[in-house]
Design a protein around this motif. Structure first.
Motif, PDB file in Angstrom:
ATOM      1  N   GLN A 100       0.832  -1.193   0.000  1.00 26.60           N
ATOM      2  CA  GLN A 100       0.000   0.000   0.000  1.00 26.60           C
ATOM      3  C   GLN A 100       0.877   1.257   0.000  1.00 26.60           C
ATOM      4  O   GLN A 100       1.991   1.257   0.524  1.00 26.60           O
ATOM      5  CB  GLN A 100      -0.920   0.010   1.224  1.00 26.60           C
ATOM      6  N   THR A 103      -2.218  14.812   1.648  1.00 26.44           N
ATOM      7  CA  THR A 103      -1.808  13.476   1.217  1.00 26.44           C
ATOM      8  C   THR A 103      -2.924  12.737   0.487  1.00 26.44           C
ATOM      9  O   THR A 103      -4.111  13.049   0.642  1.00 26.44           O
ATOM     10  CB  THR A 103      -1.387  12.617   2.418  1.00 26.44           C
ATOM     11  N   VAL A 104      -2.505  11.722  -0.284  1.00 26.61           N
ATOM     12  CA  VAL A 104      -3.466  10.860  -0.986  1.00 26.61           C
ATOM     13  C   VAL A 104      -3.169   9.382  -0.736  1.00 26.61           C
ATOM     14  O   VAL A 104      -3.866   8.521  -1.257  1.00 26.61           O
ATOM     15  CB  VAL A 104      -3.445  11.134  -2.500  1.00 26.61           C
ATOM     16  N   SER A 105      -2.156   9.067   0.043  1.00 27.33           N
ATOM     17  CA  SER A 105      -1.728   7.684   0.255  1.00 27.33           C
ATOM     18  C   SER A 105      -2.733   6.888   1.078  1.00 27.33           C
ATOM     19  O   SER A 105      -3.586   7.446   1.771  1.00 27.33           O
ATOM     20  CB  SER A 105      -0.352   7.658   0.939  1.00 27.33           C
ATOM     21  N   ASP A 106      -2.588   5.555   1.030  1.00 27.81           N
ATOM     22  CA  ASP A 106      -3.485   4.658   1.761  1.00 27.81           C
ATOM     23  C   ASP A 106      -3.245   4.710   3.265  1.00 27.81           C
ATOM     24  O   ASP A 106      -4.168   4.549   4.061  1.00 27.81           O
ATOM     25  CB  ASP A 106      -3.287   3.208   1.277  1.00 27.81           C
ATOM     26  N   VAL A 132      -1.114   6.889   6.394  1.00 31.77           N
ATOM     27  CA  VAL A 132      -0.414   8.148   6.693  1.00 31.77           C
ATOM     28  C   VAL A 132       0.176   8.080   8.100  1.00 31.77           C
ATOM     29  O   VAL A 132      -0.539   7.876   9.078  1.00 31.77           O
ATOM     30  CB  VAL A 132      -1.360   9.363   6.577  1.00 31.77           C
ATOM     31  N   SER A 135      -5.420   5.157   8.578  1.00 33.15           N
ATOM     32  CA  SER A 135      -5.767   4.674   7.250  1.00 33.15           C
ATOM     33  C   SER A 135      -6.457   5.797   6.483  1.00 33.15           C
ATOM     34  O   SER A 135      -6.962   6.758   7.072  1.00 33.15           O
ATOM     35  CB  SER A 135      -6.702   3.464   7.352  1.00 33.15           C
ATOM     36  N   ARG A 136      -6.493   5.677   5.163  1.00 33.85           N
ATOM     37  CA  ARG A 136      -7.213   6.662   4.355  1.00 33.85           C
ATOM     38  C   ARG A 136      -8.688   6.662   4.731  1.00 33.85           C
ATOM     39  O   ARG A 136      -9.330   7.715   4.781  1.00 33.85           O
ATOM     40  CB  ARG A 136      -7.022   6.323   2.869  1.00 33.85           C
ATOM     41  N   LYS A 137      -9.202   5.476   5.037  1.00 31.75           N
ATOM     42  CA  LYS A 137     -10.597   5.354   5.465  1.00 31.75           C
ATOM     43  C   LYS A 137     -10.856   6.194   6.701  1.00 31.75           C
ATOM     44  O   LYS A 137     -11.872   6.894   6.807  1.00 31.75           O
ATOM     45  CB  LYS A 137     -10.918   3.886   5.748  1.00 31.75           C
ATOM     46  N   ILE A 179      -9.125   8.873   7.816  1.00 37.81           N
ATOM     47  CA  ILE A 179      -9.006  10.305   7.534  1.00 37.81           C
ATOM     48  C   ILE A 179     -10.277  10.824   6.877  1.00 37.81           C
ATOM     49  O   ILE A 179     -10.784  11.909   7.205  1.00 37.81           O
ATOM     50  CB  ILE A 179      -7.780  10.580   6.648  1.00 37.81           C
ATOM     51  N   GLU A 180     -10.816  10.047   5.942  1.00 37.36           N
ATOM     52  CA  GLU A 180     -12.031  10.484   5.253  1.00 37.36           C
ATOM     53  C   GLU A 180     -13.257  10.428   6.158  1.00 37.36           C
ATOM     54  O   GLU A 180     -14.140  11.290   6.070  1.00 37.36           O
ATOM     55  CB  GLU A 180     -12.243   9.616   4.009  1.00 37.36           C
TER      56      GLU A 180
END
Length: 379
Positions: free
Chosen positions: A134, A207-210, A212, A286-288, A290-291
């Protein structure tokens, strides 16, 4: 039949001292046997491995790296050799199962790198490969950290990260210039001070990574110490905290910050988290996460942690990085009731307020005794 004394050879009863010595020897033998059984059991379950097993795995990994390096010599030179090596390492792990235990991971990974560069005929760099394919980013917060900034970036550049975002704010020294010397870090520079933790929100939004990672420039952390945080998120944990439970000690010795951290965790029915909070670095999201939480909420870390728990995200710990003894002493963070301590306590109070508004006003401390209706209006 009477026993015979070992020392004198004379028949007679054993002395109390001789009997006690025998008991101690038998107890020691039993404990040693149990220890050997426990270690063998751990090895079978993927725990600590015997040195001979680790050496065998390392030899296999080195041969795998050697084969990968020989193949790479026949191909055009990659734009980013560290990223290519990460892909090769991940492919090797998928094909062979990688290291059979966490205790062997670092040794096998280093052996793979040595094999790869032995094939290319160049010295092996001190890189650290990741246990996942990832994309991983690092967000660094910095304010007047010219002395440690280069060291922190150097550690991050040992990892095959897709993004290194450094948020420098309110600095009056050469911190920003140190960041510009890096060929990989992206600098976000604010002339004025943003205030504690706002840099996390700014960096996360960039950032855009999976996965962080979040670190502070004033406490350089070795690349190897960051691996457990990355691995935990790659394994399904959405928010991975620095495990500082070993610093709890007796309740009477805790300061107001530790007490508040533990109280918030208990209030959301997570006593297992003890004093661990998103306030402390390093940590990973995780990106999940953060969103779901919203990058802006990371400016108040305990509130972001409360939101994550409320939304059913998986929150846990991975490893302990000592950021307490190595924390840089400043005028505002020394002594009882200092400015930083008061800010952190206030952050946790804000988290409690959010949780009470979002759910039960009493959190986990339900009132099942009072008949409030009978108390009348306002009860």
């Amino acid at each position: 039949m009477r026993s015979r004394s070992r020392k004198s050879g004379r028949a007679g009863k054993r002395s109390p001292r001789s009997s006690q010595g025998g008991i101690r020897r038998r107890t020691a033998r039993r404990l040693a046997t149990r220890g050997r059984r426990h270690r063998r059991s751990q090895a079978r379950r993927g725990g600590a491995l015997q040195p001979a097993i680790i050496r065998g795995q390392c030899a296999k990994a080195r041969n795998g790296g050697l084969a990968a390096g020989l193949t790479a010599r026949q191909e055009p030179e990659p734009a980013d050799e560290l990223q290519q090596l990460q892909r090769l390492w991940h492919s090797y792990c998928l094909a062979t199962g990688g290291a059979a235990s966490k205790s062997a991971y670092l040794a096998c990974m280093k052996a793979f790198i040595e094999g790869y560069f032995a094939a290319t005929g160049t010295p092996a760099p001190n890189w650290v490969l990741l246990p996942t394919n990832q994309a991983v980013a690092a967000v660094v917060m910095a304010m007047n950290e010219e002395e440690s900034m280069a060291s922190m970036i150097q550690q991050l550049e040992r990892l095959p990260l897709h993004e290194i975002v450094v948020v420098v704010n309110g600095s009056t020294d050469t911190t920003a210039s140190k960041v510009r010397e890096s060929g990989k870090a992206v600098l976000i520079h604010y002339a004025g001070a943003l205030g504690h933790d706002v840099g996390r929100a700014v960096g996360a939004r960039t950032t855009v990574s999976d996965i962080v990672l979040f670190v502070d420039a004033d406490i350089p952390v070795a690349a190897e110490q960051l691996l457990p945080f990355i691995e935990a998120v790659a394994g399904g944990t959405d928010m991975v905290l620095n495990n500082l439970s070993s610093y709890m000690g007796n309740f009477s010795g805790r300061d107001e910050v530790m007490m508040m951290k533990e109280f918030v965790n208990r209030s959301v029915n997570r006593p297992d988290l003890t004093v661990n909070s998103l306030t402390a670095v390093p940590h990973a999201l995780s990106r999940k996460a953060i969103e779901a939480i919203g990058a802006a909420q990371l400016a108040v870390p305990p509130k972001a942690q409360a939101i994550a728990l409320r939304y059913g995200l998986k929150v846990g710990t991975a490893s302990m990085v000592d950021v307490i003894r190595h924390n840089r002493m400043r005028p505002g963070n020394v002594g009882m009731g200092n400015h930083v301590a008061r800010l952190i306590v206030g952050d946790h109070l804000e988290a409690l307020e959010w949780m009470m508004k979002a759910g039960n006003a009493r959190l986990q401390y339900a009132d099942v005794v009072r008949d409030r209706k009978s108390a009348g209006r306002g009860g």
